[in-house]
Design an enzyme around this catalytic site. Structure first.
Site, short mmCIF file in Angstrom:
data_model
loop_
_atom_site.label_atom_id
_atom_site.label_comp_id
_atom_site.label_asym_id
_atom_site.label_seq_id
_atom_site.Cartn_x
_atom_site.Cartn_y
_atom_site.Cartn_z
N ALA A 10 -0.99 -0.49 9.85
CA ALA A 10 -0.82 -1.34 8.96
C ALA A 10 0.51 -0.87 8.03
O ALA A 10 1.14 -1.60 7.43
CB ALA A 10 -1.61 -1.75 8.20
N CYS A 11 0.96 0.47 8.19
CA CYS A 11 1.97 1.13 7.24
C CYS A 11 3.25 1.14 8.28
O CYS A 11 3.30 1.42 9.32
CB CYS A 11 1.65 2.35 6.97
SG CYS A 11 2.77 3.37 6.08
#
Length: 115
Positions: A10-11
């Site tokens: 998600a980063c």
């Protein structure tokens, strides 16, 4: 070359590091540390190898940071490590380990020194 990426998909920075590793022709062993957090001993070893204190690896913008009162400067390193083991979202990322060393790759281009 054996490469391990402690990754949060998600980063954006973590995704970019993965892209840079793959562009170098390598395929890393990916550890999604939110699902498979390091043990206390693994995290302590990682911190030692990174030459970082637990406070330097903490993500201060996470809700858990405030909820757990981790801004208290009197908290011991042991307490901070315990918090990161229990709440791995508190670990800054991405961390890459290769035979050339280990590094917190922020910004993403930091990974190039390890490839």
């Amino acid at each position: 070359m054996a490469i391990t990426l402690f990754h949060n998909p998600a980063c954006g920075t973590s995704r970019k590091v993965l892209e840079l590793i793959r562009a170098s022709g390598a395929e890393p062993h990916i550890v999604e540390y939110l699902q498979h957090p390091p043990t206390r001993d693994e995290l302590t070893s990682m911190l030692r190898d990174l030459h970082l204190t637990p406070r330097e690896l903490l993500r201060t913008q996470e809700a858990e940071y405030a909820e757990l009162g981790l801004d208290d400067a009197s908290l011991s390193d042991q307490r901070l490590v315990d918090a990161m083991v229990e709440h791995p979202i508190l670990m800054n990322r991405p961390i890459v380990r290769t035979p050339r060393g280990i590094k917190l790759c922020r910004p993403a281009e930091e990974v190039n020194a390890l490839l």
